[in-house]
Design a protein around this motif. Sequence first.
Motif, PDB file in Angstrom:
ATOM      1  N   ILE A   1       0.736  -1.291  -0.043  1.00 26.20           N
ATOM      2  CA  ILE A   1       0.123  -0.103  -0.120  1.00 26.20           C
ATOM      3  C   ILE A   1       0.886   1.324  -0.142  1.00 26.20           C
ATOM      4  N   GLN A   2       2.166   1.170   0.719  1.00 27.03           N
ATOM      5  CA  GLN A   2       3.002   2.355   0.591  1.00 27.03           C
ATOM      6  C   GLN A   2       3.390   2.592  -0.856  1.00 27.03           C
ATOM      7  N   TYR A   3       3.829   1.417  -1.344  1.00 25.21           N
ATOM      8  CA  TYR A   3       4.208   1.491  -2.721  1.00 25.21           C
ATOM      9  C   TYR A   3       3.132   1.948  -3.643  1.00 25.21           C
ATOM     10  N   GLY A   4       1.909   1.686  -3.446  1.00 28.85           N
ATOM     11  CA  GLY A   4       0.978   1.879  -4.354  1.00 28.85           C
ATOM     12  C   GLY A   4       0.583   3.331  -4.262  1.00 28.85           C
ATOM     13  N   THR A   5       0.390   3.811  -2.906  1.00 27.93           N
ATOM     14  CA  THR A   5       0.073   5.392  -2.780  1.00 27.93           C
ATOM     15  C   THR A   5       0.957   6.092  -3.448  1.00 27.93           C
ATOM     16  N   THR A   6       2.291   5.914  -3.010  1.00 25.04           N
ATOM     17  CA  THR A   6       3.413   6.831  -3.737  1.00 25.04           C
ATOM     18  C   THR A   6       3.079   6.849  -5.140  1.00 25.04           C
ATOM     19  N   ALA A   7       2.949   5.710  -5.796  1.00 25.70           N
ATOM     20  CA  ALA A   7       3.011   5.455  -7.110  1.00 25.70           C
ATOM     21  C   ALA A   7       2.020   6.185  -7.604  1.00 25.70           C
ATOM     22  N   VAL A   8       0.660   6.028  -7.177  1.00 26.10           N
ATOM     23  CA  VAL A   8      -0.470   6.969  -7.583  1.00 26.10           C
ATOM     24  C   VAL A   8      -0.319   8.511  -7.218  1.00 26.10           C
ATOM     25  N   PHE A   9       0.609   8.910  -6.209  1.00 28.82           N
ATOM     26  CA  PHE A   9       0.674  10.350  -6.270  1.00 28.82           C
ATOM     27  C   PHE A   9       1.607  10.932  -7.316  1.00 28.82           C
ATOM     28  N   VAL A  10       2.691   9.954  -7.622  1.00 25.00           N
ATOM     29  CA  VAL A  10       3.563  10.703  -8.854  1.00 25.00           C
ATOM     30  C   VAL A  10       2.515  10.537 -10.113  1.00 25.00           C
ATOM     31  N   GLY A  11       1.955   9.554 -10.103  1.00 27.39           N
ATOM     32  CA  GLY A  11       1.233   9.395 -11.376  1.00 27.39           C
ATOM     33  C   GLY A  11       0.414  10.695 -11.325  1.00 27.39           C
ATOM     34  N   LEU A  12      -0.341  11.187 -10.603  1.00 26.03           N
ATOM     35  CA  LEU A  12      -1.036  12.477 -10.448  1.00 26.03           C
ATOM     36  C   LEU A  12      -0.225  13.688 -10.971  1.00 26.03           C
ATOM     37  N   VAL A  13       1.062  13.793 -10.435  1.00 19.43           N
ATOM     38  CA  VAL A  13       2.026  14.622 -10.987  1.00 19.43           C
ATOM     39  C   VAL A  13       1.938  14.570 -12.360  1.00 19.43           C
ATOM     40  N   ALA A  14       2.306  13.417 -13.025  1.00 22.86           N
ATOM     41  CA  ALA A  14       2.437  13.322 -14.467  1.00 22.86           C
ATOM     42  C   ALA A  14       1.153  13.454 -15.203  1.00 22.86           C
ATOM     43  N   LEU A  15      -0.269  13.303 -14.701  1.00 20.27           N
ATOM     44  CA  LEU A  15      -1.412  13.308 -15.180  1.00 20.27           C
ATOM     45  C   LEU A  15      -1.357  15.156 -15.358  1.00 20.27           C
ATOM     46  N   VAL A  16      -1.229  15.686 -14.349  1.00 23.55           N
ATOM     47  CA  VAL A  16      -1.085  17.181 -14.365  1.00 23.55           C
ATOM     48  C   VAL A  16      -0.261  17.862 -15.428  1.00 23.55           C
TER      49      VAL A  16
ATOM     50  N   PHE B   1     -16.521  -0.791  -2.500  1.00 21.95           N
ATOM     51  CA  PHE B   1     -16.687   0.616  -3.131  1.00 21.95           C
ATOM     52  C   PHE B   1     -18.159   1.082  -3.611  1.00 21.95           C
ATOM     53  N   ASN B   2     -17.977   2.257  -4.048  1.00 30.26           N
ATOM     54  CA  ASN B   2     -19.436   2.627  -4.545  1.00 30.26           C
ATOM     55  C   ASN B   2     -19.547   2.232  -6.066  1.00 30.26           C
ATOM     56  N   VAL B   3     -20.451   1.397  -6.460  1.00 28.79           N
ATOM     57  CA  VAL B   3     -20.541   0.967  -7.873  1.00 28.79           C
ATOM     58  C   VAL B   3     -20.871   1.840  -9.006  1.00 28.79           C
ATOM     59  N   THR B   4     -21.760   2.978  -8.475  1.00 28.02           N
ATOM     60  CA  THR B   4     -22.186   3.882  -9.540  1.00 28.02           C
ATOM     61  C   THR B   4     -21.096   4.712  -9.793  1.00 28.02           C
ATOM     62  N   LEU B   5     -20.402   5.169  -8.843  1.00 32.51           N
ATOM     63  CA  LEU B   5     -19.087   5.864  -9.043  1.00 32.51           C
ATOM     64  C   LEU B   5     -18.130   5.191  -9.757  1.00 32.51           C
ATOM     65  N   GLY B   6     -17.861   4.087  -9.624  1.00 31.28           N
ATOM     66  CA  GLY B   6     -17.100   3.314 -10.222  1.00 31.28           C
ATOM     67  C   GLY B   6     -17.173   2.961 -11.871  1.00 31.28           C
ATOM     68  N   LYS B   7     -18.720   2.873 -12.074  1.00 33.44           N
ATOM     69  CA  LYS B   7     -19.132   2.716 -13.516  1.00 33.44           C
ATOM     70  C   LYS B   7     -19.006   3.881 -14.194  1.00 33.44           C
TER      71      LYS B   7
ATOM     72  N   PHE C   1     -12.682   8.122  -9.021  1.00 39.02           N
ATOM     73  CA  PHE C   1     -12.014   7.234  -8.485  1.00 39.02           C
ATOM     74  C   PHE C   1     -11.560   7.572  -7.070  1.00 39.02           C
ATOM     75  N   ILE C   2     -10.642   8.776  -7.003  1.00 43.71           N
ATOM     76  CA  ILE C   2     -10.276   8.863  -5.853  1.00 43.71           C
ATOM     77  C   ILE C   2     -11.241   9.501  -4.542  1.00 43.71           C
ATOM     78  N   ILE C   3     -12.257   9.797  -5.101  1.00 43.38           N
ATOM     79  CA  ILE C   3     -13.317  10.206  -4.214  1.00 43.38           C
ATOM     80  C   ILE C   3     -13.926   8.803  -3.704  1.00 43.38           C
ATOM     81  N   ASN C   4     -14.095   7.993  -4.748  1.00 43.32           N
ATOM     82  CA  ASN C   4     -14.748   6.722  -4.213  1.00 43.32           C
ATOM     83  C   ASN C   4     -13.806   6.033  -3.419  1.00 43.32           C
ATOM     84  N   ILE C   5     -12.602   5.949  -3.674  1.00 40.92           N
ATOM     85  CA  ILE C   5     -11.823   5.251  -2.603  1.00 40.92           C
ATOM     86  C   ILE C   5     -11.874   5.910  -1.213  1.00 40.92           C
TER      87      ILE C   5
END
Length: 584
Positions: free
Chosen positions: A34-49, A435-441, A504-508
């Motif tokens: 989970i540490q690896y995952g959250t860090t990766a998602v965080f830098v991923g958001l930088v790349a997305l921006v 998770f919330n299915v409607t948000l996921g879809k 996705f982020i709100i859902n999580i």
Amino acid sequence: MAYIAIADQVEELHDPKSFITKYIWSQDHKVIAIQYGTTAVFVGLVALVLSGLMRLQLGFPDTFDFINPNAYLQFVTMHGMIMVIYLLTALLLGGFGNYLIPLMIGARDMVFPFLNMLSYWTYLLAVIILMASFFVPGGPTGAGWTLYPPQAILEGTPGDDAGIILMLVSLAVFIVAFTMGGLNYVTTILQARTRGMTLMRMPLSIWGIFVATILGLLAFPALLVSAIMMLIDKVLATSFFMPAIVSLGEQMDYNGGSPILFQHLFWFFGHPEVYIVALPAFGMVSDVLSVHARKSIFGYRMMVWAIVIIGGLSFIVWAHHMYVSGMNPVFGFFFATTTLIIAVPTAIKVYNWVLTLWRGNIQMTVPMLFSIGFIFTFTHGGLTGLFLGNVVIDLPLSDTYFVVAHFHMVMGVSPIMVLFAAIYHWFPLASGKMFNVTLGKLHFWITFLGTYAVYLPMHYLGFLGVPRRYYAMGTTDFIPESAQSLNAGITIAAIIVGFAQLFFIINIIVSLRSSKKSEKNPWKAASLEWQTPEMPPKHGNWGKQLPECHRWAYDYAVPGEESDFISQDTSLEKTKGNPEGENL
Ligand code: HEM
Ligand SMILES: [Cu+2]
């Protein structure tokens, strides 16, 4: 077997006592994942921006003048590098590799938990070094994610000072982190499988992660040495990759080095890297498809061998990235041939995914939607790859938007589809919540349709000859004006896709905070990770006794059985099922 005997005896596996040992300096593979995952998602958001900023510039070149040509090149470079290495590789192997390996093979943890912890903290260091380059004088490097010398280290390239140095150091540190994690994954899979978990009973997720890790251990060293050699070229003015160069009318000190050598080293790493990302994704999507179609995976053994063969072949195709480097046409013929051969096992996998769905009891869950999205985007990106693999077609298309469209489809969007499928699929296991299915879809449909709106038109721009890595098209004779309106449309779609990730982020976050618990094994999956005594699994995973494995992971809808799935730890006396993993 020695390991299992010991693991059976140990009741409490040096349980962490304090908050710090439990969540910060944790040696538990699940926390590290989970540490690896959250860090990766965080830098991923930088790349997305960064990609959003680039798209704003491309779509509306007159409006956003703070994005100048230098900044554009820096954004391209950081975006590409972060996405490929620091997001995808780290999330698939550091995140999912860590989470799934011990649970799916019935082990208590990785075999070297301390090394595993060290791997995460070293990865974090690499991320910090990379992010630091945004704040140094001159900013991050703008050499393009391929970092080709000589221009990568010469004056005139943005970030030619501290930027490129930090990038090379960060890559070297990342590779150290990867190696520590990778040795752990391979050893754990080979040594710590529980009783009855033969190699040919392992879920395909584990096969994908296993082979990808081996590829990484063999390919990353090529990048490591090239990073170090280029660093020395930069800092000590050696000439490993630097030919004799005249700059601003003056002869520089460099002499005799080979820029093409760097290209070979880079792509000897760079092509297998595609499969370091793709193979875990292949594996995980196979498992998700099978569970949510309530059907055994079609052609399990074929799937395993396809993963192994693709992994092997991925080492002899690298120069298809170098058709325009002036290489000998005979080499071009060789590399085009090997490239096309790789399409065979890859196509087999696609057929098998589709055949797994065929006459399945398909559940249109969020993970299933993302998996189907993967089949589309991957097939699409794969098909354009067949064209680019041929020398004569690649030459005119090289360095155009056709290439940008191709690689985003095949290794940008499609693994991201699998990552979302996997996060939604394993979220209840890791968190104990649903998770919330409607948000996921909503998240799925906007992302899926949006990415098509972004990347389909790019193929056409490529045919027109719009070049890659250009910050503005300007006016040319060959690019019609309509290309600009297309670019504006692409940008709007990209911004929508970017914002859709908020679902996705709100859902999580909302699901994690909600008090409603998920039922245990909500997807009724047969593989071991769902059979732990508690959900989410506790430290040590299995309580007092390790599970025993009696069958493959795909006993769904077995004829004559009451339940529509038989878990891997159900003994053969109780139910017949299909112990040897052949298709029924
Ligand atoms: C909404 C998502 C994304 C958008 C809008 C986006 C957009 C872009 C843009 C505008 C460029 C620059 C093209 C150019 O000027 O040549 C680019 C380059 C690139 N992107 Fe993405 N991208 C996205 C996601 C991804 C993902 C998930 C990956 C992961 C593999 C990725 C990998 C790359 C790479 C490797 C480059 C090339 C960098 C270079 O030429 O040095 N992108 N992207
Ligand atoms: Cu390649």
